[in-house]
Design a protein around this motif. Sequence first.
Motif, short mmCIF file in Angstrom:
data_model
loop_
_atom_site.label_atom_id
_atom_site.label_comp_id
_atom_site.label_asym_id
_atom_site.label_seq_id
_atom_site.Cartn_x
_atom_site.Cartn_y
_atom_site.Cartn_z
N THR A 170 -1.38 -9.67 22.28
CA THR A 170 -0.31 -8.71 22.06
C THR A 170 -0.88 -7.55 21.24
O THR A 170 -1.63 -7.77 20.29
CB THR A 170 0.87 -9.35 21.31
N ASP A 193 2.70 -5.69 25.36
CA ASP A 193 3.12 -4.78 24.29
C ASP A 193 4.01 -5.55 23.31
O ASP A 193 4.23 -6.77 23.45
CB ASP A 193 3.82 -3.55 24.86
N LEU A 194 4.53 -4.88 22.30
CA LEU A 194 5.30 -5.55 21.26
C LEU A 194 6.61 -6.13 21.76
O LEU A 194 7.22 -6.97 21.10
CB LEU A 194 5.56 -4.57 20.11
N GLU A 195 7.05 -5.69 22.95
CA GLU A 195 8.28 -6.23 23.55
C GLU A 195 8.00 -7.37 24.52
O GLU A 195 8.91 -7.87 25.19
CB GLU A 195 9.04 -5.11 24.25
N GLY A 196 6.72 -7.77 24.63
CA GLY A 196 6.37 -8.87 25.51
C GLY A 196 6.17 -8.49 26.95
O GLY A 196 6.09 -9.35 27.83
N ILE A 197 6.10 -7.20 27.24
CA ILE A 197 5.89 -6.73 28.61
C ILE A 197 4.39 -6.61 28.88
O ILE A 197 3.64 -6.03 28.07
CB ILE A 197 6.57 -5.37 28.83
#
Length: 380
Positions: A293, A330-334
């Motif tokens: 991540t 990314d920080l949103e898990g995408i």
Amino acid sequence: MTATLDSKATRAAEAIANARRVTLKIGSSLLIGDDGARHDWLAGIGDDIAALRAAGKQVVVVSSGAVALGRAHLGLKKSNRLDYKQAAAAAGQALLMQAWERAVAPHGIPTAQLLLTIDDTEQRQRSLNARATLDVLLAQGGLPVINENDSVATDELRYGDNDRLSARVAQLVRSDVLVLLSDVDGLFTADPSRNKQATLIDYVPTITSEIEAAAGGSGTAGVGTGGMRTKLQAARIASGAGCATIISNGHGDHPLRRLAEGGPATFVAATGVPGRAYKSWIAGTLAPGGTVTIDAGAQRALAGGKSLLPGGVTAIDGEFERGTCLRVLDLEGIEVARGIAAYSAAEARLILGRGSAEIAARLGYAGPDELIHRDDLVML
């Protein structure tokens, strides 16, 4: 070397003129004469390589000849016994490198020897090591001279011929063009030594069963082990990696110069481009073995074509080894990217969030600055 001619026969010249990296394969039947290495002929090859480099191209050589040179040096009779071949290879490798050093010394080109086994190109971690070594050598202006490590390879773990090895090397270094110097001008509609009506096939957009049938057993001669069929097999491997293949006659002086001037050859087209084919392999073929991540700054850097540095990584999930394909979130898990890890999971955790200058102190050795190099990363 440049070419501006327009006929199909000059596709090879144009491909070389436009190439960034060229892999050149030379077989024993061309390199070895009755009295050992053909030094005058090799000097001409050295001139041709120097001209390519002067035009801004990087050159990698795959060279046979060690077994033949070593056999003569040791007084061994020709034999199919594996231990005899391995002993001959061990003695001949030094002689082969001496011949290459002599060929390019007038141009001030430093040489470097790499001996590969099949595992070095088929296993991800070892192929990464081999490619990293080659990248450094090329960046420093060296001429890598590669051969199969016949002294240790077993029959079960051999490429079998340097045509196949050269294709794997071209794939490894992401060459634009693979040049296979042969005993004939290229692929013919029939064996030209038996059929005088045979004509040269100068362009092969796709290797079909008809093209393979035309190869037959032609092109095998002298002390070599490869024929036209193995060259087409090599071309198929190279094409899949986005690398075009040129099959041409290596006899006579300056064979590369002749190609650049539009000399006869068979040109086998590539599908795509080397970098794109490699990144398609990362994105669509490899199964991810872990996840990293990243923060917003690292995400912007990746979008701008940069590598992923440890300082931009906020978390690591999974247990993986160097050479494993990783999902980049990314920080949103995408998932925003995928790439090949330059470190194992244990090592990556030690340098997580750290600057590149701290890597050596954290690991106890100086490794790459990047967790995933931009060449090994594809944005999704």
